[in-house]
Scaffold this motif. Structure first.
Motif, PDB file in Angstrom:
ATOM      1  N   GLU A   1      -2.760  -8.921  -9.713  1.00  0.00           N
ATOM      2  CA  GLU A   1      -2.314  -7.556  -9.426  1.00  0.00           C
ATOM      3  C   GLU A   1      -1.368  -7.537  -8.231  1.00  0.00           C
ATOM      4  O   GLU A   1      -0.330  -6.855  -8.248  1.00  0.00           O
ATOM      5  CB  GLU A   1      -3.530  -6.671  -9.161  1.00  0.00           C
ATOM      6  CG  GLU A   1      -3.184  -5.210  -8.936  1.00  0.00           C
ATOM      7  CD  GLU A   1      -4.413  -4.361  -8.658  1.00  0.00           C
ATOM      8  OE1 GLU A   1      -4.247  -3.212  -8.213  1.00  0.00           O
ATOM      9  OE2 GLU A   1      -5.543  -4.860  -8.870  1.00  0.00           O
TER      10      GLU A   1
ATOM     11  N   ASP B   1       2.236   1.687  -3.492  1.00  0.00           N
ATOM     12  CA  ASP B   1       1.192   2.210  -4.385  1.00  0.00           C
ATOM     13  C   ASP B   1       0.982   3.701  -4.161  1.00  0.00           C
ATOM     14  O   ASP B   1       0.853   4.479  -5.119  1.00  0.00           O
ATOM     15  CB  ASP B   1      -0.130   1.471  -4.154  1.00  0.00           C
ATOM     16  CG  ASP B   1      -0.100   0.049  -4.691  1.00  0.00           C
ATOM     17  OD1 ASP B   1       0.791  -0.249  -5.507  1.00  0.00           O
ATOM     18  OD2 ASP B   1      -0.958  -0.758  -4.299  1.00  0.00           O
ATOM     19  N   LYS B   2       0.956   4.084  -2.899  1.00  0.00           N
ATOM     20  CA  LYS B   2       0.703   5.484  -2.552  1.00  0.00           C
ATOM     21  C   LYS B   2       1.795   6.394  -3.114  1.00  0.00           C
ATOM     22  O   LYS B   2       1.502   7.391  -3.797  1.00  0.00           O
ATOM     23  CB  LYS B   2       0.636   5.620  -1.033  1.00  0.00           C
ATOM     24  CG  LYS B   2       0.544   7.058  -0.536  1.00  0.00           C
ATOM     25  CD  LYS B   2       0.589   7.099   0.992  1.00  0.00           C
ATOM     26  CE  LYS B   2       0.640   8.525   1.512  1.00  0.00           C
ATOM     27  NZ  LYS B   2       0.708   8.567   2.990  1.00  0.00           N
TER      28      LYS B   2
ATOM     29  N   GLU C   1       0.834  -1.205   0.000  1.00  0.00           N
ATOM     30  CA  GLU C   1       0.000   0.000   0.000  1.00  0.00           C
ATOM     31  C   GLU C   1       0.868   1.254   0.000  1.00  0.00           C
ATOM     32  O   GLU C   1       0.553   2.246  -0.677  1.00  0.00           O
ATOM     33  CB  GLU C   1      -0.921  -0.009   1.222  1.00  0.00           C
ATOM     34  CG  GLU C   1      -2.005  -1.080   1.164  1.00  0.00           C
ATOM     35  CD  GLU C   1      -2.769  -1.203   2.471  1.00  0.00           C
ATOM     36  OE1 GLU C   1      -2.421  -0.464   3.431  1.00  0.00           O
ATOM     37  OE2 GLU C   1      -3.699  -2.028   2.532  1.00  0.00           O
TER      38      GLU C   1
ATOM     39  N   LYS D   1       2.785  -6.611  -7.935  1.00  0.00           N
ATOM     40  CA  LYS D   1       3.359  -5.634  -7.012  1.00  0.00           C
ATOM     41  C   LYS D   1       4.477  -6.258  -6.180  1.00  0.00           C
ATOM     42  O   LYS D   1       5.467  -5.590  -5.862  1.00  0.00           O
ATOM     43  CB  LYS D   1       2.270  -5.062  -6.112  1.00  0.00           C
ATOM     44  CG  LYS D   1       1.310  -4.145  -6.872  1.00  0.00           C
ATOM     45  CD  LYS D   1       0.130  -3.720  -6.022  1.00  0.00           C
ATOM     46  CE  LYS D   1      -0.830  -2.858  -6.827  1.00  0.00           C
ATOM     47  NZ  LYS D   1      -2.050  -2.520  -6.067  1.00  0.00           N
TER      48      LYS D   1
END
Length: 741
Positions: A414, A350-351, A347, A418
């Motif tokens: 997905e 991604d951010k 996360e 990542k």
């Protein structure tokens, strides 16, 4: 007056006629009542110059006419143009200058037509400046040099007025600044030295003062909003009236004067606050402003790196704090904390990747900052576990049946994508590969994979990123399982065609290729007769397929379904081969000691303790133990628990897997030695002769894509290769190494 070409035209006579035409042109330019030139007028003036320039010497007046052309222009400028300009100020001066410049160009154009023959022949032969160049030089030397300072100040004053919000005549400024460019006759020297330098200096002073005021009055977002608004206006000025060559310089001065005052105040504290509060638009604005000067982007990128590193370190600390209760928690809870950590790292990636893409427009400095930040905290590990291991465990949890991550097929793909991206930041990629291979083996062997497609997809992703060598063993494992299914079909056909060979038990064998799979401990487990017959039957079948392969049985990986005949009911027990062998001992004995079980099974203490604990101390107590404690000791005695019952008719009794972390790390260290040896030999084979330190650095560089080799380990391997006669030191230069073929 009609001219006859055959008659000689004397200079005074011809020039008197030309003077009348020039006077008429001046009157027209001054707006006096004067009829326009007709075609007859033009031809007579042109023919006069032509005839005076083509007469035989001494009546060829080309030079005199060339000089008179200049004198006529200079006289008009001195008597008419300059007096009108000198009496004007500010915007009125600019308007008069534009008018006079346009008139001057019209005058040059008409005179150049009248004197055209000079341009075509006389000027070319003498290599003199053209008529147009002479006309422009007259204006430059007599008008421009006289008033350019006043004009420059007037233009800059109007620009400052516009910066303060006043409306100005932009078309007027455009026309005036075109004069600065045109008098340079193809060069930008006059524009740059007489206008641009002063304009840039004024811009610097203006925005330096503005920045001082805004810093004291405004917040970071408000400051940056005002700055960007000014930036757009400066760009607008370049597009409307400044020369395009001023664009980069103007924006550079703007950024220096404005951001030089604001950089120390806002680049660290302000930007960190914006990142913390997810102020995307403000961050985008900061990037657009600071990108005007590339040097300013570096501190912004460093600030971004520091912030990402701090965020990552906070995640590591959270995971460390959660793991500090490890002794009190169940293993499942510990694994859950590890899964949460990896999920939060994803996360976080991604951010901040969104910031790099959207706010910082994929600038390489911010990609580099993000990479370096993640490398800092991802290579520290969490509570004794490396991030490489945690990523492998996270993938295992996604790809195995019954994992805590319940995801759709699209979400699985997905997430795996990542993980592969995160793996770029891990220095010990070979450690990840070994942990992943171990866990992949368990998923494949025990039919725990969600599906084969996801397994192959992940291997494809890894291969695309890190090459064939990275996934070759894993792909071999997947292929082994496919071939094994085909082999099992052949085995079943063999049994159906040979009734004497049938062992009477449903029996499935998975044949693995040594080298692809992790190394497993093979023991001389004493199995019961029923199992022995199964082994012999399959060995006979396999010999019909190949005579050159040796089968080694790995009982530690096997599973069995056996029936437990309890007093209440019969329950099917799903157990490992070790557990089955132990339980079958109680078909012929009611009571067995620890030592008797160990002797009959021919297993090590560790293995016996594990399997007996799973059968007598865990959830399902198939065996009763004396004394009734929660630990296994060599003096314990066991008997079959005939009173055992459960509401299910089929239960699975887990045998806790051995913690193989230590072995995985040992295997990786061993493989690294081989990798370092191979790299050294590869480098020396191509170079033949190389310095000791150069070899060390090249080896570290070459292996860096998979793991970060320790320099001491590299030096140790070099010494070992010298001992084994792969390399030798130069007799005269001990620090120079030679390759021995």
């Amino acid at each position: 007056m009609m001219m006859n070409q055959r008659n000689t035209i004397y200079f005074e006579q011809g020039w008197d006629f030309m003077q009348k035409g020039i006077t008429k042109l001046k009157n027209i330019l001054e707006g006096l009542p004067e009829p326009q030139f007709s075609s007859e007028d033009y031809m007579m003036l042109y023919e006069t110059i032509f005839n005076m320039s083509t007469q035989k010497r001494p009546f060829d007046y080309s030079q005199q006419l060339y000089d008179k052309y200049r004198e006529s222009i200079e006289e008009y400028i001195t008597t008419t143009v300059l007096p009108c300009l000198m009496e004007k100020r500010d915007e009125f001066l600019l308007r008069e200058l534009v008018k006079r410049w346009l008139n001057h160009k019209i005058m040059i154009r008409w005179l150049s037509k009248f004197f055209c023959y000079l341009d075509r022949y006389f000027i070319v032969r003498r290599s003199l400046p053209s008529l147009k160049e002479v006309g422009l030089a007259c204006f430059r030397d007599l008008v421009y040099q006289e008033i350019n300072g006043k004009v420059r100040d007037a233009v800059i004053s109007l620009i400052d007025q516009e910066r303060e919000g006043e409306q100005i005549d932009r078309a007027l400024l455009k026309n005036v600044l075109d004069i600065f460019v045109e008098v340079g006759m193809g060069l930008m020297d006059y524009y740059e030295s007489d206008f641009e330098a002063a304009m840039l200096k004024d811009t610097e002073a203006y925005y330096f003062q503005k920045a001082s005021n805004w810093i004291s009055d405004d917040s970071c977002p408000d400051f940056m909003s005002k700055a960007e608004e000014c930036l757009e206006r400066e760009r607008d000025r370049v597009s409307h009236y400044l020369h395009s060559s001023s664009g980069t310089k103007l924006l550079g001065v703007f950024s220096y004067s404005l951001l030089n005052r604001s950089g120390d105040v806002f680049s660290v504290s302000g930007c960190c606050a914006l990142l913390r509060d997810d102020k995307v638009e403000c961050l985008s604005r900061i990037y657009r402003l600071f990108s005007l000067t590339p040097l300013w982007l570096e501190p912004v990128a460093n600030m971004f790196k520091q912030h990402v590193t701090a965020e990552g370190a906070a995640l590591v600390k959270q995971a460390e704090d959660a793991a500090s209760n490890k002794k009190e928690e169940k293993r499942d809870d510990v694994e859950l904390h590890e899964q949460i950590f990896v999920r939060k790292v994803i996360e976080l990636y991604d951010k901040f990747m969104a910031y790099v893409n959207d706010c910082f427009l994929n600038h390489i400095l911010f990609h580099k900052a993000l990479k370096e930040a993640f490398e800092v905290f991802l290579n520290k590990g969490v509570a004794g576990s490396s991030t490489a291991e945690l990523l492998a465990t996270f993938c295992d949890n996604i790809l195995k049946k019954g994992g805590s991550e319940k995801l759709t097929d699209e979400a699985i793909e997905e997430t795996l994508e990542k993980v592969v991206k995160l793996l770029v930041f891990i220095s010990d990629k070979d450690l990840f590969a070994e942990f992943y291979r171990k866990k992949l083996a368990r998923r494949l062997l025990f039919d725990k994979s969600v599906n084969d497609w996801h397994e192959r997809s992940m291997l494809t992703k890894l291969k695309q990123q890190y090459g064939f060598q990275f996934t070759s063993k894993m792909e071999g494992m997947v292929t082994d399982l496919t071939l094994s299914r085909e082999n099992q079909t052949s085995f079943e056909e063999y049994l159906s065609n040979n009734s004497n060979a049938n062992p009477g038990i449903d029996f499935t064998v998975t044949v693995l290729t040594t080298g692809f799979w992790p190394s497993y401990k093979s023991s001389d487990l004493n199995i019961k007769a029923e199992m022995v017959k199964c082994v012999e039957v399959f060995r006979e079948f396999y010999q019909t397929k190949t005579e050159h392969r040796k089968l080694t049985w790995i009982y530690s990986l096997g599973t069995c379904n056996i029936n437990g005949n309890f007093e209440s009911k019969t329950i099917e027990l799903i157990v490992t081969t070790y557990q089955a062998a132990a339980l079958l001992l109680f078909n012929t004995s009611d009571r067995l000691s620890y030592q008797e079980i160990m002797a009959q099974l021919n297993l090590s203490d560790d293995d016996v303790v594990r399997l007996l604990h799973s059968l007598s101390c865990a959830k399902y107590k198939i065996l009763n133990k004396e004394p009734n404690t929660k630990t296994i000791s060599p003096t314990d005695v066991f008997e079959f628990n005939s009173k055992f019952t459960d509401k299910k008719r089929r239960i699975k009794i887990f045998l806790p897997p051995v913690n193989e972390k230590k072995k995985v790390i040992e295997d990786v260290v061993k493989d690294r030695r081989y990798a370092i040896d191979a790299a050294i030999v590869r480098i020396m084979k191509s170079r033949k002769l190389l310095g000791y330190q150069q070899l060390v650095m090249k080896c570290v560089e070459q292996l860096g894509c998979m793991f970060k080799p320790d320099v001491k380990a590299v030096k140790k391997r070099i010494e070992d290769l010298i001992t084994r006669d792969y390399l030798e030191r130069d007799e005269d230069k001990p620090n120079l190494l030679k390759y021995l073929a």
